[in-house]
Design a protein around this motif. Structure first.
Motif, PDB file in Angstrom:
ATOM      1  N   UNK A 116      -3.791  57.667 -13.976  1.00  0.00           N
ATOM      2  CA  UNK A 116      -2.806  58.187 -13.023  1.00  0.00           C
ATOM      3  C   UNK A 116      -1.731  57.168 -12.654  1.00  0.00           C
ATOM      4  N   UNK A 117      -1.288  56.400 -13.644  1.00  0.00           N
ATOM      5  CA  UNK A 117      -0.201  55.446 -13.412  1.00  0.00           C
ATOM      6  C   UNK A 117       1.119  56.190 -13.234  1.00  0.00           C
ATOM      7  N   UNK A 118       1.947  55.680 -12.327  1.00  0.00           N
ATOM      8  CA  UNK A 118       3.278  56.230 -12.104  1.00  0.00           C
ATOM      9  C   UNK A 118       4.275  55.633 -13.083  1.00  0.00           C
ATOM     10  N   UNK A 119       5.244  56.443 -13.513  1.00  0.00           N
ATOM     11  CA  UNK A 119       6.450  55.912 -14.139  1.00  0.00           C
ATOM     12  C   UNK A 119       7.337  55.533 -12.958  1.00  0.00           C
ATOM     13  N   UNK A 120       7.643  54.245 -12.779  1.00  0.00           N
ATOM     14  CA  UNK A 120       8.405  53.842 -11.595  1.00  0.00           C
ATOM     15  C   UNK A 120       9.809  54.442 -11.594  1.00  0.00           C
ATOM     16  N   UNK A 121      10.272  54.802 -10.419  1.00  0.00           N
ATOM     17  CA  UNK A 121      11.624  55.337 -10.284  1.00  0.00           C
ATOM     18  C   UNK A 121      12.605  54.170 -10.372  1.00  0.00           C
ATOM     19  N   UNK A 122      13.469  54.152 -11.399  1.00  0.00           N
ATOM     20  CA  UNK A 122      14.375  53.013 -11.577  1.00  0.00           C
ATOM     21  C   UNK A 122      15.663  53.117 -10.767  1.00  0.00           C
ATOM     22  N   UNK A 123      15.832  54.175  -9.982  1.00  0.00           N
ATOM     23  CA  UNK A 123      17.110  54.466  -9.323  1.00  0.00           C
ATOM     24  C   UNK A 123      17.655  53.292  -8.516  1.00  0.00           C
ATOM     25  N   UNK A 124      16.799  52.641  -7.753  1.00  0.00           N
ATOM     26  CA  UNK A 124      17.281  51.552  -6.890  1.00  0.00           C
ATOM     27  C   UNK A 124      17.169  50.183  -7.537  1.00  0.00           C
ATOM     28  N   UNK A 125      16.759  50.145  -8.782  1.00  0.00           N
ATOM     29  CA  UNK A 125      16.627  48.878  -9.491  1.00  0.00           C
ATOM     30  C   UNK A 125      17.813  48.620 -10.404  1.00  0.00           C
ATOM     31  N   UNK A 126      17.709  47.579 -11.170  1.00  0.00           N
ATOM     32  CA  UNK A 126      18.764  47.223 -12.110  1.00  0.00           C
ATOM     33  C   UNK A 126      18.577  47.907 -13.451  1.00  0.00           C
ATOM     34  N   UNK A 127      19.419  47.519 -14.396  1.00  0.00           N
ATOM     35  CA  UNK A 127      19.393  48.119 -15.727  1.00  0.00           C
ATOM     36  C   UNK A 127      18.066  47.901 -16.438  1.00  0.00           C
ATOM     37  N   UNK A 128      17.399  46.765 -16.193  1.00  0.00           N
ATOM     38  CA  UNK A 128      16.126  46.498 -16.864  1.00  0.00           C
ATOM     39  C   UNK A 128      15.079  47.534 -16.490  1.00  0.00           C
ATOM     40  N   UNK A 129      15.145  48.030 -15.260  1.00  0.00           N
ATOM     41  CA  UNK A 129      14.223  49.079 -14.836  1.00  0.00           C
ATOM     42  C   UNK A 129      14.360  50.333 -15.688  1.00  0.00           C
ATOM     43  N   UNK A 130      15.577  50.673 -16.049  1.00  0.00           N
ATOM     44  CA  UNK A 130      15.811  51.841 -16.895  1.00  0.00           C
ATOM     45  C   UNK A 130      15.292  51.605 -18.311  1.00  0.00           C
ATOM     46  N   UNK A 131      15.465  50.393 -18.796  1.00  0.00           N
ATOM     47  CA  UNK A 131      14.940  50.049 -20.124  1.00  0.00           C
ATOM     48  C   UNK A 131      13.410  50.112 -20.120  1.00  0.00           C
ATOM     49  N   UNK A 132      12.792  49.586 -19.064  1.00  0.00           N
ATOM     50  CA  UNK A 132      11.331  49.626 -18.949  1.00  0.00           C
ATOM     51  C   UNK A 132      10.831  51.073 -18.914  1.00  0.00           C
ATOM     52  N   UNK A 133      11.504  51.920 -18.134  1.00  0.00           N
ATOM     53  CA  UNK A 133      11.131  53.330 -18.038  1.00  0.00           C
ATOM     54  C   UNK A 133      11.315  54.007 -19.394  1.00  0.00           C
ATOM     55  N   UNK A 134      12.403  53.700 -20.081  1.00  0.00           N
ATOM     56  CA  UNK A 134      12.615  54.275 -21.414  1.00  0.00           C
ATOM     57  C   UNK A 134      11.427  53.953 -22.321  1.00  0.00           C
ATOM     58  N   UNK A 135      11.017  52.700 -22.332  1.00  0.00           N
ATOM     59  CA  UNK A 135       9.917  52.281 -23.207  1.00  0.00           C
ATOM     60  C   UNK A 135       8.611  52.983 -22.859  1.00  0.00           C
ATOM     61  N   UNK A 136       8.316  53.134 -21.561  1.00  0.00           N
ATOM     62  CA  UNK A 136       7.110  53.850 -21.136  1.00  0.00           C
ATOM     63  C   UNK A 136       7.151  55.309 -21.606  1.00  0.00           C
ATOM     64  N   UNK A 137       8.299  55.941 -21.388  1.00  0.00           N
ATOM     65  CA  UNK A 137       8.437  57.348 -21.741  1.00  0.00           C
ATOM     66  C   UNK A 137       8.434  57.554 -23.250  1.00  0.00           C
ATOM     67  N   UNK A 138       9.013  56.615 -23.978  1.00  0.00           N
ATOM     68  CA  UNK A 138       9.009  56.712 -25.435  1.00  0.00           C
ATOM     69  C   UNK A 138       7.576  56.707 -25.966  1.00  0.00           C
ATOM     70  N   UNK A 139       6.750  55.835 -25.417  1.00  0.00           N
ATOM     71  CA  UNK A 139       5.350  55.767 -25.844  1.00  0.00           C
ATOM     72  C   UNK A 139       4.605  57.061 -25.496  1.00  0.00           C
ATOM     73  N   UNK A 140       4.808  57.541 -24.273  1.00  0.00           N
ATOM     74  CA  UNK A 140       4.133  58.777 -23.851  1.00  0.00           C
ATOM     75  C   UNK A 140       4.621  59.973 -24.664  1.00  0.00           C
ATOM     76  N   UNK A 141       5.919  60.032 -24.932  1.00  0.00           N
ATOM     77  CA  UNK A 141       6.465  61.156 -25.708  1.00  0.00           C
ATOM     78  C   UNK A 141       5.985  61.121 -27.155  1.00  0.00           C
ATOM     79  N   UNK A 142       5.757  59.945 -27.685  1.00  0.00           N
ATOM     80  CA  UNK A 142       5.176  59.849 -29.028  1.00  0.00           C
ATOM     81  C   UNK A 142       3.788  60.471 -29.039  1.00  0.00           C
ATOM     82  N   UNK A 143       3.003  60.233 -27.985  1.00  0.00           N
ATOM     83  CA  UNK A 143       1.668  60.826 -27.877  1.00  0.00           C
ATOM     84  C   UNK A 143       1.758  62.356 -27.775  1.00  0.00           C
TER      85      UNK A 143
END
Length: 149
Positions: A116-143
């Motif tokens: 039950x890990x959260x994908x962190x909301x990158x809205x209030x973070x910097x660009x790296x947060x969006x890159x991190x979220x992309x990578x998490x979602x890419x892995x999950x979407x591959x599954x």
């Protein structure tokens, strides 16, 4: 046709990224959409940082528009993937029965079962947060794509 819905809070950061990523991994035999549990950004384009990180990875999500999750989404979609615990609770609160509830899953449980890990909301973070979220979602979407193939 199998239909998959990605859900986050405002439908401008995480869920449109997940929609774009999953669409790129599946054939046109599948329908992928996204929604938010709140109506803050109905009709809005994804956050410019989500658009930029998607573009960096060869995806164009600029044509997507935010919409709010509704009870009718349970009737339309076979699978509903939520980005965090708050989204999960908001969606489950609209469920009419166990069949609705059974469609809903935390997206990172595909990568880390039952954590039950959260994908962190990158809205209030910097660009790296969006890159991190992309990578998490890419892995999950591959599954997801592997499971549907």
């Amino acid at each position: 046709m199998t239909k998959i819905l990605m859900v986050c809070l405002g439908n401008i950061c995480r869920s449109p990224l997940a929609e774009g990523i999953l669409k790129s991994k599946l054939s046109s035999e599948f329908k992928v959409d996204s929604a938010g549990t709140a109506n803050y950004h109905t009709g809005s384009q994804p956050d410019k940082r989500s658009i930029a990180v998607a573009r960096k990875h060869g995806l164009d999500i600029s044509n997507l528009r935010g919409r709010q999750f509704t009870i009718h989404d349970f009737d339309t979609f076979n699978f509903i993937y939520v980005m965090d615990e708050s989204n999960y609770q908001n969606v489950i609160n609209l469920a009419r029965n166990q069949e609705d509830i059974d469609k809903v899953e935390m997206i990172l449980n595909l990568v880390y079962p039952d954590k039950n890990y959260d994908v962190p909301d990158p809205y209030y973070g910097g660009n790296q947060g969006f890159e991190n979220v992309y990578n998490m979602l890419d892995e999950a979407c591959s599954k997801i794509a592997d499971n549907l193939s």
